[in-house]
Motif scaffolding. Structure first.
Motif, PDB file in Angstrom:
ATOM      1  N   VAL A  56      61.572  66.450 -21.124  1.00  0.00           N
ATOM      2  CA  VAL A  56      61.627  66.159 -22.569  1.00  0.00           C
ATOM      3  C   VAL A  56      63.224  66.130 -22.634  1.00  0.00           C
ATOM      4  CG1 VAL A  56      62.995  67.343 -24.144  1.00  0.00           C
ATOM      5  CG2 VAL A  56      60.416  68.821 -22.580  1.00  0.00           C
ATOM      6  N   ALA A  57      64.283  66.035 -21.391  1.00  0.00           N
ATOM      7  CA  ALA A  57      65.688  65.081 -20.854  1.00  0.00           C
ATOM      8  C   ALA A  57      65.563  63.937 -20.796  1.00  0.00           C
ATOM      9  CB  ALA A  57      66.024  65.910 -19.538  1.00  0.00           C
ATOM     10  N   ALA A  58      64.226  63.198 -20.435  1.00  0.00           N
ATOM     11  CA  ALA A  58      63.795  62.705 -19.161  1.00  0.00           C
ATOM     12  C   ALA A  58      63.295  60.997 -21.130  1.00  0.00           C
ATOM     13  CB  ALA A  58      62.745  61.903 -19.274  1.00  0.00           C
ATOM     14  N   TYR A  59      62.268  62.446 -21.677  1.00  0.00           N
ATOM     15  CA  TYR A  59      62.645  61.012 -22.964  1.00  0.00           C
ATOM     16  C   TYR A  59      63.450  61.560 -24.211  1.00  0.00           C
ATOM     17  CZ  TYR A  59      60.273  61.495 -27.695  1.00  0.00           C
ATOM     18  OH  TYR A  59      59.953  61.274 -29.598  1.00  0.00           O
ATOM     19  N   GLN A  60      64.176  62.183 -24.609  1.00  0.00           N
ATOM     20  CA  GLN A  60      66.147  61.865 -25.289  1.00  0.00           C
ATOM     21  C   GLN A  60      66.299  60.967 -24.924  1.00  0.00           C
ATOM     22  OE1 GLN A  60      66.469  63.440 -28.090  1.00  0.00           O
ATOM     23  NE2 GLN A  60      68.723  62.210 -27.960  1.00  0.00           N
ATOM     24  N   THR A  61      66.363  60.384 -23.359  1.00  0.00           N
ATOM     25  CA  THR A  61      67.322  59.596 -22.610  1.00  0.00           C
ATOM     26  C   THR A  61      67.008  58.275 -23.187  1.00  0.00           C
ATOM     27  OG1 THR A  61      67.134  59.683 -20.712  1.00  0.00           O
ATOM     28  CG2 THR A  61      68.681  61.365 -21.589  1.00  0.00           C
ATOM     29  N   ARG A  62      64.945  57.862 -22.477  1.00  0.00           N
ATOM     30  CA  ARG A  62      64.468  57.230 -22.766  1.00  0.00           C
ATOM     31  C   ARG A  62      64.994  56.353 -23.858  1.00  0.00           C
ATOM     32  NH1 ARG A  62      59.998  58.827 -19.922  1.00  0.00           N
ATOM     33  NH2 ARG A  62      59.893  59.528 -21.956  1.00  0.00           N
ATOM     34  N   GLY A  63      65.110  56.790 -25.034  1.00  0.00           N
ATOM     35  CA  GLY A  63      65.569  55.736 -25.886  1.00  0.00           C
ATOM     36  C   GLY A  63      66.915  55.770 -26.888  1.00  0.00           C
ATOM     37  N   ILE A  64      67.473  56.765 -25.826  1.00  0.00           N
ATOM     38  CA  ILE A  64      69.191  55.711 -25.899  1.00  0.00           C
ATOM     39  C   ILE A  64      69.222  54.524 -25.314  1.00  0.00           C
ATOM     40  CG2 ILE A  64      71.681  56.567 -25.534  1.00  0.00           C
ATOM     41  CD1 ILE A  64      70.609  59.694 -25.750  1.00  0.00           C
ATOM     42  N   ILE A  65      68.349  54.601 -24.056  1.00  0.00           N
ATOM     43  CA  ILE A  65      68.293  52.969 -23.264  1.00  0.00           C
ATOM     44  C   ILE A  65      67.451  52.364 -23.988  1.00  0.00           C
ATOM     45  CG2 ILE A  65      67.606  52.335 -20.537  1.00  0.00           C
ATOM     46  CD1 ILE A  65      69.762  53.656 -20.756  1.00  0.00           C
ATOM     47  N   ASP A  66      67.098  52.145 -24.744  1.00  0.00           N
ATOM     48  CA  ASP A  66      65.841  51.327 -25.538  1.00  0.00           C
ATOM     49  C   ASP A  66      67.297  50.520 -26.331  1.00  0.00           C
ATOM     50  OD1 ASP A  66      63.686  51.336 -24.528  1.00  0.00           O
ATOM     51  OD2 ASP A  66      62.958  52.196 -25.785  1.00  0.00           O
ATOM     52  N   GLU A  67      68.359  51.352 -27.258  1.00  0.00           N
ATOM     53  CA  GLU A  67      69.581  51.618 -28.425  1.00  0.00           C
ATOM     54  C   GLU A  67      70.573  50.640 -27.663  1.00  0.00           C
ATOM     55  OE1 GLU A  67      70.964  54.905 -29.730  1.00  0.00           O
ATOM     56  OE2 GLU A  67      69.009  55.631 -30.285  1.00  0.00           O
ATOM     57  N   PHE A  68      70.444  51.456 -26.379  1.00  0.00           N
ATOM     58  CA  PHE A  68      71.485  51.040 -25.525  1.00  0.00           C
ATOM     59  C   PHE A  68      71.298  49.105 -24.977  1.00  0.00           C
ATOM     60  CE2 PHE A  68      72.409  48.948 -21.340  1.00  0.00           C
ATOM     61  CZ  PHE A  68      73.899  48.541 -20.694  1.00  0.00           C
ATOM     62  N   THR A  69      69.768  49.138 -24.261  1.00  0.00           N
ATOM     63  CA  THR A  69      69.761  47.273 -24.563  1.00  0.00           C
ATOM     64  C   THR A  69      70.006  47.211 -25.449  1.00  0.00           C
ATOM     65  OG1 THR A  69      67.912  48.397 -22.583  1.00  0.00           O
ATOM     66  CG2 THR A  69      67.463  46.634 -23.402  1.00  0.00           C
ATOM     67  N   ALA A  70      69.396  47.128 -27.304  1.00  0.00           N
ATOM     68  CA  ALA A  70      68.724  46.348 -28.083  1.00  0.00           C
ATOM     69  C   ALA A  70      70.827  46.488 -27.845  1.00  0.00           C
ATOM     70  CB  ALA A  70      68.465  47.050 -29.111  1.00  0.00           C
ATOM     71  N   ALA A  71      71.586  47.262 -28.560  1.00  0.00           N
ATOM     72  CA  ALA A  71      73.016  47.067 -28.142  1.00  0.00           C
ATOM     73  C   ALA A  71      73.594  45.319 -27.094  1.00  0.00           C
ATOM     74  CB  ALA A  71      73.623  47.556 -28.572  1.00  0.00           C
ATOM     75  N   MET A  72      73.378  45.960 -26.144  1.00  0.00           N
ATOM     76  CA  MET A  72      73.544  45.163 -25.362  1.00  0.00           C
ATOM     77  C   MET A  72      73.414  43.215 -25.780  1.00  0.00           C
ATOM     78  SD  MET A  72      76.051  46.026 -23.347  1.00  0.00           S
ATOM     79  CE  MET A  72      76.521  47.352 -25.567  1.00  0.00           C
ATOM     80  N   LYS A  73      71.889  42.937 -26.179  1.00  0.00           N
ATOM     81  CA  LYS A  73      71.273  41.847 -26.525  1.00  0.00           C
ATOM     82  C   LYS A  73      72.232  41.109 -27.490  1.00  0.00           C
ATOM     83  CE  LYS A  73      66.774  42.622 -24.255  1.00  0.00           C
ATOM     84  NZ  LYS A  73      65.184  42.695 -24.497  1.00  0.00           N
ATOM     85  N   GLU A  74      72.735  41.968 -28.367  1.00  0.00           N
ATOM     86  CA  GLU A  74      73.532  41.507 -29.242  1.00  0.00           C
ATOM     87  C   GLU A  74      74.677  41.146 -28.747  1.00  0.00           C
ATOM     88  OE1 GLU A  74      73.626  44.879 -32.772  1.00  0.00           O
ATOM     89  OE2 GLU A  74      72.010  44.645 -32.505  1.00  0.00           O
ATOM     90  N   GLN A  75      75.299  41.452 -27.739  1.00  0.00           N
ATOM     91  CA  GLN A  75      76.311  41.454 -27.551  1.00  0.00           C
ATOM     92  C   GLN A  75      76.668  39.596 -26.750  1.00  0.00           C
ATOM     93  OE1 GLN A  75      79.273  43.031 -28.302  1.00  0.00           O
ATOM     94  NE2 GLN A  75      77.870  43.679 -29.913  1.00  0.00           N
ATOM     95  N   LYS A  76      75.517  39.138 -26.332  1.00  0.00           N
ATOM     96  CA  LYS A  76      75.152  38.147 -25.306  1.00  0.00           C
ATOM     97  C   LYS A  76      75.956  36.576 -25.172  1.00  0.00           C
ATOM     98  CE  LYS A  76      71.330  35.057 -23.827  1.00  0.00           C
ATOM     99  NZ  LYS A  76      70.241  34.971 -23.363  1.00  0.00           N
ATOM    100  N   ASN A  77      76.664  36.515 -26.368  1.00  0.00           N
ATOM    101  CA  ASN A  77      77.723  35.206 -25.997  1.00  0.00           C
ATOM    102  C   ASN A  77      78.353  35.726 -26.618  1.00  0.00           C
ATOM    103  OD1 ASN A  77      74.962  33.222 -25.624  1.00  0.00           O
ATOM    104  ND2 ASN A  77      74.094  33.684 -28.055  1.00  0.00           N
ATOM    105  N   ARG A  78      79.536  36.418 -26.977  1.00  0.00           N
ATOM    106  CA  ARG A  78      80.332  37.142 -27.071  1.00  0.00           C
ATOM    107  C   ARG A  78      81.504  36.580 -25.487  1.00  0.00           C
ATOM    108  NH1 ARG A  78      81.010  42.177 -29.789  1.00  0.00           N
ATOM    109  NH2 ARG A  78      83.205  40.713 -30.147  1.00  0.00           N
ATOM    110  N   PRO A  79      82.430  37.143 -25.345  1.00  0.00           N
ATOM    111  CA  PRO A  79      83.681  36.978 -24.135  1.00  0.00           C
ATOM    112  C   PRO A  79      83.115  38.295 -23.742  1.00  0.00           C
ATOM    113  CG  PRO A  79      85.330  36.078 -26.274  1.00  0.00           C
ATOM    114  CD  PRO A  79      83.457  36.624 -26.878  1.00  0.00           C
TER     115      PRO A  79
END
Length: 189
Positions: free
Chosen positions: A59-82
């Motif tokens: 159950v704990a792992a399930y909750q964190t998988r969603g957060i990691i998906d959010e993290f990945t998307a958020a960091m992809k938005e930063q790709k071309n920034r300083p």
């Protein structure tokens, strides 16, 4: 519904269990939480629990998988920034999840988020690029990537355990300054 698509009721049940688990963890240690207690707190039957999970760790792992998906998307938005802006965004993202990270740390469960975190970096090879790295040697590159990301994760853990006292900008400036001083291998060109 399409084949392979999760039924909305199943998603709701999983989310209720995850919310219930983290609510209980605010009151007592993870190791003391029983499945029966979790089901009662989540208002989900034991049968439904076992339809989706084998144990509370899942159950704990399930909750964190969603957060990691959010993290990945958020960091992809930063790709071309300083780089400094990328690092600041990194800490801004994780600050929103500080209560969860604190609970995971207090219950020796950081592995349920750190392992998928490391895996997600494979989708973000530009995130921690070491200066002069030979990207043709993928194994070496991912070793360096793991090294640098581990440092950021350690800093993140330290920051959260100290109440996020420093600003995200200060942390980013510190990381960039120390990397450029030779400590981290990343320099902006």
């Amino acid at each position: 519904m399409q084949k392979g698509q999760l039924h909305p009721a199943a998603t709701l049940s999983k989310n209720l269990l995850a919310k219930g688990l983290f609510s209980l963890m605010q009151k007592k240690p993870f190791t003391d939480i029983t499945i029966m207690e979790l089901c009662e707190a989540s208002q989900v039957s034991r049968r439904t629990f076992y339809r989706h999970f084998d144990n509370t760790g899942q159950v704990a792992a399930y909750q964190t998988r969603g957060i990691i998906d959010e993290f990945t998307a958020a960091m992809k938005e930063q790709k071309n920034r300083p780089y400094e802006a990328v690092i600041e965004a990194y800490f801004v993202f994780w600050k929103t999840h500080a209560p969860l990270l604190t609970l995971l740390n207090q219950n020796n469960l950081t592995y349920v988020i750190f392992t998928p975190y490391l895996t997600s970096l494979g989708e973000l090879p530009w995130l921690f690029p070491p200066h002069g790295a030979d990207h043709a040697n993928q194994e070496e590159y991912f070793c360096v990537l793991a090294y640098h990301s581990g440092g950021l994760w350690s800093l993140l853990t330290y920051w959260i355990m100290n109440g996020c006292a420093l600003s995200e900008r200060t942390l980013a400036e510190t990381v960039v300054k120390n990397n450029n001083a030779g400590g981290g291998g990343y320099t902006q060109e």
